[in-house]
Design an enzyme around this catalytic site. Structure first.
Site, short mmCIF file in Angstrom:
data_model
loop_
_atom_site.label_atom_id
_atom_site.label_comp_id
_atom_site.label_asym_id
_atom_site.label_seq_id
_atom_site.Cartn_x
_atom_site.Cartn_y
_atom_site.Cartn_z
CE LYS A 1 -2.42 7.72 7.38
NZ LYS A 1 -2.84 6.35 6.93
CE LYS B 1 -3.53 2.72 0.13
NZ LYS B 1 -4.54 2.77 1.20
#
Length: 292
Positions: free
Chosen positions: A239, A171
């Site tokens: 983030k 990811k």
């Protein structure tokens, strides 16, 4: 495995929970704000007033929360998932968090008798609504196989990529590629507009060639319309790029383009635009070109 609990009913978690209801699962939802729970109930699910209550009878527990500390808060402690879930339950963390944290929490889950899978998703809000998410899954292959019906109810491309933490690593790579594509698309749109080109026609022909991508398909029109209502907020991509750059440094991998895009995203978040969709990176390109 018919009883599924979804913890975190946000932009991604709620439509995933609704798709599970539609697939015939008994779905219980928990969220910090009550209106999201009520929305799930209106779609055929049920709600819980605490994490402990939500997971008590669950065969499968899905967490979809923003960051590593949020996942830790949900699963740890006497009121958390690990202390209250039934032994043998599957825990599928669909959040995007640090791979090292994912591996550590997987060890904690196993010690508590819970079967962990890290299964972050890609495809954005529309992919969650349509049930066509791409899901990269880390963990034991037998647990992945056991979770197949649940995963197939929310995703389309579902791949076991290795042991615990591997899903989060893939990811991170995904977020690197997406961010770089968004920046390139934004620069291309500003470039086309500067020359007075019919931008819709331009993006159509670009989308049919080697420049075509899902980023262009899903984000191009948003840039043309200056519509940056969030499907995936820049704060979250900021983030995620922090995860990428940190993990790359630990592995001694050079990502010069990734580091540059991470700085650009960090800049726009620092300017107060973190609530925009990540396609809102376009606004920074336009401003720096004097075109906004």
């Amino acid at each position: 495995m018919t009883n599924v609990t979804v913890i975190g009913l946000g932009i991604m978690g709620l439509p995933m929970a609704v798709n599970l209801v539609n697939a015939g699962f008994t779905v219980t939802g928990y969220n910090r704000s009550r209106p999201k729970i009520d929305e799930l109930v209106s779609k055929g699910g049920s709600g819980a007033s605490s994490i402990a209550d939500a997971v008590a009878d669950a065969d499968v527990i899905i967490t979809m929360v923003p960051d590593s500390p949020d996942v830790e808060a949900v699963v740890s402690g006497e009121d958390g998932v690990f202390a209250n879930a039934t032994s043998g339950a599957l825990w599928i963390d669909a959040s995007t968090i640090r791979p090292d944290v994912s591996k550590r929490l997987a060890e904690d889950a196993a010690a508590a008798g819970i079967r962990p899978l890290d299964a972050p998703v890609s495809g954005g809000e529309q992919g969650a609504i349509d049930g066509v998410l791409s899901i990269m899954v880390g963990g034991e292959k037998s647990d992945f196989d056991a979770a197949s019906d649940v995963l197939n109810a929310v995703g389309k491309t579902i791949v076991h990529v290795g042991p615990s933490g591997s899903g989060q690593t893939v990811k991170a790579a995904n977020q690197l590629i997406v961010a770089a594509n968004i920046e390139a698309l934004a620069e291309a749109v500003v470039f086309l507009e500067a020359y007075g080109v019919d931008t819709e026609a331009g993006l159509k022909v670009l989308g049919g060639g080697l420049a075509g991508s899902k980023v262009l398909d899903q984000k191009g029109q948003k840039m043309l319309d200056r519509n940056f209502d969030p499907g995936f907020r820049l704060t979250l991509h900021h983030k995620d790029l922090g995860i990428v750059t940190s993990a790359a440094r630990e592995a001694n991998v050079s990502i010069p383009l990734g580091a540059t895009v991470a700085q650009l995203v960090g800049n726009i978040v620092a300017q107060g635009d973190g609530g925009l969709d990540h396609s809102g990176l376009f606004t920074q390109v336009a401003r720096s070109s004097g075109r906004e």
